[in-house]
Design a protein around this motif. Structure first.
Motif, PDB file in Angstrom:
ATOM      1  N   PRO A   1      68.545  39.135  46.657  1.00  0.00           N
ATOM      2  CA  PRO A   1      67.164  39.469  46.254  1.00  0.00           C
ATOM      3  C   PRO A   1      66.387  38.295  45.695  1.00  0.00           C
ATOM      4  O   PRO A   1      65.159  38.289  45.738  1.00  0.00           O
ATOM      5  N   ASP A   2      67.071  37.296  45.152  1.00  0.00           N
ATOM      6  CA  ASP A   2      66.356  36.166  44.564  1.00  0.00           C
ATOM      7  C   ASP A   2      65.942  35.120  45.593  1.00  0.00           C
ATOM      8  O   ASP A   2      65.279  34.140  45.241  1.00  0.00           O
ATOM      9  N   CYS A   3      66.353  35.308  46.845  1.00  0.00           N
ATOM     10  CA  CYS A   3      66.062  34.325  47.888  1.00  0.00           C
ATOM     11  C   CYS A   3      64.912  34.823  48.763  1.00  0.00           C
ATOM     12  O   CYS A   3      64.972  35.923  49.303  1.00  0.00           O
ATOM     13  N   THR A   4      63.878  34.028  48.861  1.00  0.00           N
ATOM     14  CA  THR A   4      62.765  34.326  49.761  1.00  0.00           C
ATOM     15  C   THR A   4      62.558  33.145  50.694  1.00  0.00           C
ATOM     16  O   THR A   4      63.002  32.034  50.427  1.00  0.00           O
ATOM     17  N   GLU A   5      61.874  33.410  51.786  1.00  0.00           N
ATOM     18  CA  GLU A   5      61.688  32.375  52.797  1.00  0.00           C
ATOM     19  C   GLU A   5      60.283  32.478  53.360  1.00  0.00           C
ATOM     20  O   GLU A   5      59.764  33.577  53.566  1.00  0.00           O
ATOM     21  N   GLN A   6      59.667  31.310  53.603  1.00  0.00           N
ATOM     22  CA  GLN A   6      58.330  31.273  54.183  1.00  0.00           C
ATOM     23  C   GLN A   6      58.445  31.477  55.696  1.00  0.00           C
ATOM     24  O   GLN A   6      59.044  30.666  56.404  1.00  0.00           O
ATOM     25  N   LEU A   7      57.878  32.569  56.196  1.00  0.00           N
ATOM     26  CA  LEU A   7      57.896  32.869  57.620  1.00  0.00           C
ATOM     27  C   LEU A   7      56.470  32.944  58.143  1.00  0.00           C
ATOM     28  O   LEU A   7      55.571  33.423  57.456  1.00  0.00           O
ATOM     29  N   VAL A   8      56.267  32.483  59.368  1.00  0.00           N
ATOM     30  CA  VAL A   8      55.000  32.649  60.076  1.00  0.00           C
ATOM     31  C   VAL A   8      55.330  33.373  61.370  1.00  0.00           C
ATOM     32  O   VAL A   8      56.160  32.908  62.154  1.00  0.00           O
ATOM     33  N   SER A   9      54.692  34.518  61.601  1.00  0.00           N
ATOM     34  CA  SER A   9      55.059  35.352  62.747  1.00  0.00           C
ATOM     35  C   SER A   9      53.823  35.973  63.372  1.00  0.00           C
ATOM     36  O   SER A   9      52.846  36.287  62.684  1.00  0.00           O
ATOM     37  N   ASN A  10      53.869  36.144  64.690  1.00  0.00           N
ATOM     38  CA  ASN A  10      52.847  36.920  65.388  1.00  0.00           C
ATOM     39  C   ASN A  10      53.398  38.266  65.853  1.00  0.00           C
ATOM     40  O   ASN A  10      52.784  38.941  66.675  1.00  0.00           O
ATOM     41  N   GLY A  11      54.557  38.651  65.326  1.00  0.00           N
ATOM     42  CA  GLY A  11      55.202  39.887  65.732  1.00  0.00           C
ATOM     43  C   GLY A  11      56.143  39.707  66.901  1.00  0.00           C
ATOM     44  O   GLY A  11      56.905  40.612  67.235  1.00  0.00           O
TER      45      GLY A  11
ATOM     46  N   VAL B   1      58.845  33.824  65.473  1.00  0.00           N
ATOM     47  CA  VAL B   1      58.846  33.545  64.040  1.00  0.00           C
ATOM     48  C   VAL B   1      59.140  32.066  63.834  1.00  0.00           C
ATOM     49  O   VAL B   1      60.106  31.531  64.402  1.00  0.00           O
ATOM     50  N   ALA B   2      58.309  31.405  63.039  1.00  0.00           N
ATOM     51  CA  ALA B   2      58.555  30.033  62.619  1.00  0.00           C
ATOM     52  C   ALA B   2      59.045  30.049  61.180  1.00  0.00           C
ATOM     53  O   ALA B   2      58.469  30.727  60.333  1.00  0.00           O
ATOM     54  N   ARG B   3      60.099  29.302  60.935  1.00  0.00           N
ATOM     55  CA  ARG B   3      60.687  29.246  59.598  1.00  0.00           C
ATOM     56  C   ARG B   3      60.377  27.895  58.946  1.00  0.00           C
ATOM     57  O   ARG B   3      59.863  26.973  59.595  1.00  0.00           O
ATOM     58  N   GLU B   4      60.714  27.791  57.663  1.00  0.00           N
ATOM     59  CA  GLU B   4      60.473  26.542  56.947  1.00  0.00           C
ATOM     60  C   GLU B   4      61.326  25.426  57.534  1.00  0.00           C
ATOM     61  O   GLU B   4      62.457  25.644  57.983  1.00  0.00           O
ATOM     62  N   LEU B   5      60.754  24.230  57.516  1.00  0.00           N
ATOM     63  CA  LEU B   5      61.411  23.073  58.110  1.00  0.00           C
ATOM     64  C   LEU B   5      61.600  21.994  57.057  1.00  0.00           C
ATOM     65  O   LEU B   5      60.749  21.810  56.172  1.00  0.00           O
TER      66      LEU B   5
ATOM     67  N   LEU C   1      51.611  24.809  61.225  1.00  0.00           N
ATOM     68  CA  LEU C   1      52.143  24.863  62.577  1.00  0.00           C
ATOM     69  C   LEU C   1      51.212  24.127  63.532  1.00  0.00           C
ATOM     70  O   LEU C   1      49.996  24.201  63.425  1.00  0.00           O
ATOM     71  N   ALA C   2      51.803  23.412  64.482  1.00  0.00           N
ATOM     72  CA  ALA C   2      51.039  22.837  65.589  1.00  0.00           C
ATOM     73  C   ALA C   2      50.982  23.800  66.760  1.00  0.00           C
ATOM     74  O   ALA C   2      50.160  23.635  67.658  1.00  0.00           O
ATOM     75  N   VAL C   3      51.881  24.790  66.778  1.00  0.00           N
ATOM     76  CA  VAL C   3      51.861  25.849  67.783  1.00  0.00           C
ATOM     77  C   VAL C   3      51.063  27.017  67.224  1.00  0.00           C
ATOM     78  O   VAL C   3      51.343  27.482  66.112  1.00  0.00           O
ATOM     79  N   ARG C   4      50.078  27.475  67.969  1.00  0.00           N
ATOM     80  CA  ARG C   4      49.300  28.639  67.518  1.00  0.00           C
ATOM     81  C   ARG C   4      50.021  29.913  67.937  1.00  0.00           C
ATOM     82  O   ARG C   4      50.253  30.148  69.118  1.00  0.00           O
ATOM     83  N   LEU C   5      50.404  30.702  66.946  1.00  0.00           N
ATOM     84  CA  LEU C   5      51.033  31.989  67.210  1.00  0.00           C
ATOM     85  C   LEU C   5      49.960  33.065  67.124  1.00  0.00           C
ATOM     86  O   LEU C   5      49.586  33.519  66.044  1.00  0.00           O
ATOM     87  N   GLY C   6      49.438  33.446  68.252  1.00  0.00           N
ATOM     88  CA  GLY C   6      48.374  34.439  68.322  1.00  0.00           C
ATOM     89  C   GLY C   6      48.221  34.926  69.742  1.00  0.00           C
ATOM     90  O   GLY C   6      48.431  34.176  70.686  1.00  0.00           O
ATOM     91  N   CYS C   7      47.855  36.184  69.896  1.00  0.00           N
ATOM     92  CA  CYS C   7      47.850  36.788  71.224  1.00  0.00           C
ATOM     93  C   CYS C   7      46.487  36.759  71.903  1.00  0.00           C
ATOM     94  O   CYS C   7      46.396  36.963  73.106  1.00  0.00           O
TER      95      CYS C   7
END
Length: 834
Positions: free
Chosen positions: A183-193, A196-200, A303-309
C-alpha cells in the motif's frame, strides 16, 4: 437497399435520410461503441472517450511464485527420463527469464523454488511458464508451456494451481501463487486505456583508469537487463554511456572485462541515490585498476509518444482552417444561396489505392479532373497507398499545389514515367546508394534492403535526389490551402506469421505517424528515432521522404505466404480470417493457455510455416512503441476492439510494443486500400471518393474493406453491386447505408474504359481518326499498365492521364449530387433536437 444507381436522383436519398434520422427526436441511434450517443450532432471531432490518465497510481503488489513439482512429464530421450527445469517470464515486472534448477532423470521432478516479482495491478500481467529438457549437446528441448493471467489473483490469497499439461489427467504442473499488496508504493502511470507508460530512470556510466596511462585498450562489457540500449561495449576512458530502464524494476548494472568474464562487478541500481555521482573501484586482476562513476537520474517526465485516440491538436486546427476553404468551394460549386456554418460543412475525403506507376499517373489525372470541376477545394483529406503515395509526395513539395494549374506537374510526371530507367543501377548510382546507406547506418538507422529499394525508387521517379521531408508538408497545410495527406502502411512480423495473420494499420501524415489500434502517435519528424517507454532516448535526423516512400510501396518485405495470397483469390484467405476473428472474440485475453510439445507431424508443419513466413528482406525501423505495457482492460477498449484483427491481439507479451523494430510493408498484401484512416470516428468523414486502380475486379478491394469493417463493427456501407455491374462496371458507383447514418457514403471510381471509347471529352464524340486514342488496355495480363511496368510510352501515359481525368469530369453531376447530399446530411445531423 445498399447500392443506389447514380443515374437516378439522389435527392430521394436525402429525403429518406431525413426520415431515417428522425429530426426532432431526443437522441440519434448509436450502434457502435466508437461513437458517443451525441457525436453525430457535433461539427468538431469529439474528445477521446478515454483520455490519457497521468497520476500516481496505487496497485503495486508483490507476487511470489513457488514452482512446486510436475507429474508424468514426457521424455525426449528414449533411454533416460528428462532433465527438466522451468523458466518464468513476466515482462511487466522483469526483462529476464528466471529459471529453476535442473532436476535430472525424473519424470516427476520436484523443484520447490520461489521467485518474487513486483507488479502493478493496473497492467495486464501475463506470466509464461515453460518446461525444458536440458541437453548438453544440442539446444534444450521445449516440452510444455503455460500462460497464466496474474490478474485473476486477489491480494492476500494463497492460490495453489495444478495446471493440466495434456489430455492425460496425470500430466500436470503444480505452482503456488501469493499476491500481497504494497500500500505504501505508488507509481506514476500514463495510460490511454490501451497502452501504459511507466516511470523511467536514466543511468550515466563513466569508466576511468586509476593508473597513469589514459585510454586503456581493455574492452569492457556493460549491461543493464531490460534497458533500452542493451549491452554496450566500451574501452576504459573512452567516454560516458547511458542506460534507460523502468524505474520500478529492481535492476543491476553488470560490468566485466571481455578478456576475463569471470571478473564481474554488479551494482544494484535501487541503492543508488538520484542525482548524485557515486564512485566505485573495480578491483580487477589486470592493471591498472578501473574506477567506475555512476549517476542515476529520473528519466524524461514528459512523453514523446502521444497516447490518445483522436486526431492531434494540429490536425483539428487544420480542419477548422480547411472548413473555411471547403465552405467557399461548396457554395460556389453547388450554387448555394447562403454561407455554410462551420457545423454544416461536410468532411469530404479522396481515397486512392496502390498500383505502382499506374496509380501515380491515374491520381494525377483524377486530381486534375476534380480541379477542373472546381471540386478539389471541397476535399479535406487525401489518403494514399503504395504507388499513389508517390503522386502525393511529389505534389506536396509545392505548398500551393492545389491552387495552381496541374499542367506543369503533369508534364513533369510524363517526363519521369517515360524516361529510360536503365541508369538506376549504373555503377555510379550504386556507389551513391552505398554512401548514403552507410551514412544512415552510422547515424543509427537499422540497415535493411528497404532503404536500398527507397533510393532505387527515387531514381526511377526523379533525376536527382530530393531533400524534401514529410514534416515539411505542414507548410502546405498552414492556411488550410490543401487537403491533409495521409499515407498508409502495414506493420507485420518478421517471421512466423503472414501479413494476413498479423497486419496492423499504420498512418503517416505531416503532423504525426502512429497506430490507431494502439492510440499511439509521434511527431512525423521523430520517426526513425529511438524511443523507450514512450520517451525519446536518441533523436536521429529526419529521413528524406524517399525512405518513407520505400516503406509505403515496400514489396520486398513480403514472405512466400503473402505472395501466394497476392497471386490467388483473396476470398479464400478472408474466409479463414473471419473464422480466426470469431475464435479470437471467444478467447479474449487468455486466462489460461496450455501449449503441448508438437508431434513429429507438428514439427514438420512448423518447419514449413517458418519457411513460408520468413521475410528475408524485412524492413526495419526503430519501434517508437517499444517498452510500453498494456492496460489490464486493453482488450475491451473500443478503439483496440475496432482494429484488432490479428492472431496475437489476445497475447500482449507478443504484440508490437515488445519488438525492438517495426517491420512495415505495402498495404496491398492485405487490402489494396488507403481507407482505414478515414474510418476513424473522430475524423467524422461524410463522403469518401474512392479511386480504385486495380486491374482485376472493379469492386474486389472495396468489398474486402466492407467485409473487414463488418467483422470489426466499423461503420461502412455494404458493397453489393448488381450482377451486371460486376460484369461491366460503370465509371462511378454510389454505396450507402441508410440504416447506419454514421457510415460514410462511398462514391467509387474503378479504373475502367467505358464511355471514353466513344467520347474524347464529356459530350464530345470521337471522330473516326480519334478512335484509336480511346482504346486503353486495362486487362489484368499483358496491359502496358501492369504494376511491373516502370516505363510507359508517351502514348500510353497520355491515354491513362486522359482516361482518368475524363472519368471524373464525365461524372460531374454525380459528384455534385453526392456533395449536395453530404451537405444535407451534415445539416440534418447538426440540427438540434426540438
Amino acid at each position: 437497399m445498399a447500392l443506389f444507381p447514380v443515374t437516378s436522383g439522389l435527392w430521394g436519398w436525402g429525403a429518406e435520410l431525413a426520415c431515417r434520422l428522425g429530426i426532432g427526436s431526443k437522441e440519434l441511434p448509436c450502434r457502435n461503441p466508437l461513437f458517443s450517443p451525441h457525436c453525430l450532432g457535433h461539427s468538431q471531432p469529439a474528445a477521446c472517450p478515454l483520455p490519457p490518465l497521468q497520476s500516481k497510481v496505487p496497485g503495486t503488489c508483490l507476487l511470489t511464485v513457488r514452482v512446486l513439482q510436475a507429474h508424468d512429464l514426457p521424455s525426449k530421450d528414449l533411454v533416460t527420463p528428462s532433465d527438466c527445469y522451468v523458466t518464468l517470464w513476466l515482462p511487466t515486472a522483469c526483462s529476464q527469464r528466471l529459471q529453476t534448477r535442473t532436476v535430472r532423470n525424473s519424470r516427476n521432478p520436484v523443484w520447490n523454488q520461489s521467485f518474487h516479482f513486483r507488479i502493478n495491478s493496473q497492467l495486464r500481467n501475463i506470466m509464461q511458464l515453460k518446461i525444458f529438457d536440458q541437453d548438453l549437446v544440442t539446444s534444450d528441448d521445449h516440452l510444455l508451456s503455460v500462460l497464466f493471467d496474474v490478474g485473476t489473483l486477489r491480494a492476500g490469497e494463497l492460490v495453489h494451481n495444478s495446471f493440466p499439461l495434456g489430455s492425460k489427467a496425470s500430466k500436470r504442473l503444480e505452482v503456488e501463487f501469493h499476491l500481497r499488496s504494497l500500500p505504501d508504493c505508488t507509481e506514476q502511470l500514463v495510460s490511454n486505456g490501451i497502452l501504459v507508460a511507466r516511470e523511467l530512470s536514466c543511468l550515466h556510466v563513466q569508466l576511468k583508469d586509476m593508473g597513469d596511462r589514459q585510454g586503456s585498450r581493455s574492452k569492457v562489457q556493460l549491461a543493464v537487463p531490460g534497458s533500452c540500449e542493451g549491452p554496450q561495449e566500451a574501452s576504459v576512458g573512452a567516454g560516458s554511456f547511458c542506460f534507460h530502464f523502468p524505474a520500478c524494476w529492481e535492476q543491476e548494472l553488470s560490468i566485466y572485462l571481455q578478456d576475463a568474464p569471470q571478473e564481474r562487478l554488479k551494482v544494484p541500481l535501487n541503492s543508488l541515490p538520484n542525482g548524485q555521482v557515486v564512485r566505485l573501484v573495480f578491483p580487477t586482476s589486470q592493471e591498472p585498476l578501473m574506477r567506475v562513476e555512476l549517476k542515476k537520474e529520473e528519466g524524461p517526465p514528459e512523453l514523446a509518444v502521444r497516447l490518445g485516440c483522436g486526431p492531434c491538436a494540429e490536425e483539428q486546427a487544420f480542419l477548422s482552417r480547411r472548413k473555411q476553404v471547403v465552405a467557399r468551394a461548396l457554395k460556389q460549386a453547388l450554387q448555394l444561396d447562403g454561407d455554410l456554418r462551420e457545423d454544416e460543412v461536410p468532411v469530404i475525403a479522396v481515397m486512392a489505392t496502390g498500383g505502382g506507376i499506374r496509380a501515380m499517373t491515374s491520381l494525377y489525372g483524377q486530381l486534375a479532373g476534380l480541379q477542373e470541376l472546381g471540386l478539389l477545394d471541397c476535399v479535406s483529406y487525401i489518403t494514399g497507398a503504395s504507388g499513389s503515395t508517390w503522386a502525393l509526395a511529389n505534389l506536396y513539395e509545392d505548398p500551393e499545389w492545389s491552387q495552381k494549374d496541374l499542367t506543369g506537374p503533369t508534364e513533369l510526371l510524363k517526363t519521369q514515367v517515360t524516361k529510360s530507367k536503365l541508369g538506376v543501377l549504373a555503377p555510379g548510382r550504386l556507389w551513391q546508394y552505398q554512401q548514403e546507406l552507410a551514412e544512415r547506418t552510422r547515424l543509427g538507422h537499422p540497415p535493411c534492403f528497404t532503404n536500398l529499394w527507397a533510393l532505387i525508387n527515387e531514381a526511377l521517379l526523379h533525376d536527382e535526389p530530393h531533400e524534401h521531408r514529410l514534416s515539411e508538408q505542414r507548410q502546405a497545410l498552414s492556411r488550410g490551402q490543401n487537403p491533409l495527406p495521409i499515407y498508409c502502411a502495414l506493420n507485420t512480423k518478421g517471421q512466423g506469421l503472414s501479413t494476413f495473420e498479423f497486419g496492423e494499420w499504420a498512418e503517416f501524415s505531416p503532423y504525426e505517424i502512429g497506430f490507431p489500434k494502439y492510440g499511439a502517435f509521434i511527431p512525423s519528424e521523430l520517426f526513425g528515432s529511438e524511443f523507450f517507454m514512450g520517451r525519446l532516448t536518441k533523436k536521429l535526423p529526419e529521413s528524406r521522404i524517399c525512405f518513407l516512400e520505400g516503406i509505403w510501396s515496400n514489396l520486398y518485405a513480403a514472405n512466400l505466404l503473402d505472395s501466394m495470397y497476392w497471386a490467388s483469390d483473396p476470398g479464400q484467405f478472408w474466409e479463414r480470417w473471419a473464422q480466426d476473428q470469431a475464435t479470437l472474440e471467444k478467447e479474449r485475453v487468455p486466462l489460461l493457455k496450455i501449449e503441448e510439445t508438437p508431434t513429429v507431424a507438428g514439427r514438420i508443419a512448423e518447419f514449413f510455416t517458418d519457411l513460408l513466413t520468413r521475410r528475408p528482406l524485412a524492413q526495419a525501423s526503430h519501434n517508437f512503441l517499444r517498452g510500453l505495457h498494456f492496460d489490464r482492460d486493453y482488450f475491451e477498449h473500443p478503439y483496440f476492439s475496432a482494429w484488432r484483427a490479428t492472431k496475437l491481439d489476445g497475447l500482449p507479451n507478443e504484440l508490437t510494443p515488445t519488438e525492438p523494430h517495426l517491420c512495415l510493408l505495402d498495404v496491398g498484401y492485405l487490402i489494396n486500400t488507403s481507407c482505414p484512416p478515414l474510418l476513424q470516428p473522430m475524423r467524422d468523414v461524410d463522403l469518401i471518393v474512392s479511386l480504385d486502380y486495380n486491374l482485376q475486379g472493379a469492386f474486389q478491394q472495396l468489398q474486402l474493406v466492407g467485409r473487414f469493417c463488418k467483422e470489426q463493427g466499423i461503420p461502412f456501407p455494404p458493397v453489393e453491386p448488381e450482377a451486371h455491374e460486376l460484369q461491366q462496371p460503370r465509371e462511378c458507383h454510389l454505396f450507402l447505408d441508410l440504416d447506419r447514418p454514421e457510415s460514410p457514403a462511398v462514391l467509387h471510381f474503378p479504373l475502367v474504359n467505358d464511355s471514353f471509347r466513344e467520347f474524347s471529352a464529356p459530350g464530345i464524340r470521337r471522330t473516326p481518326e480519334e478512335q484509336a486514342a480511346g482504346e486503353v488496355d486495362l486487362s489484368p495480363k499483358g496491359s502496358p499498365y501492369h504494376y511491373s511496368k516502370v516505363t510507359y510510352s508517351p502514348e500510353d501515359s497520355d491515354k491513362l492521364l486522359r482516361l482518368s481525368r475524363y472519368n471524373i469530369c464525365n461524372n460531374s453531376e454525380r459528384l455534385l449530387e453526392a456533395l449536395r447530399e453530404a451537405v444535407l446530411r451534415r445539416r440534418l445531423r447538426g440540427r438540434r433536437p426540438e
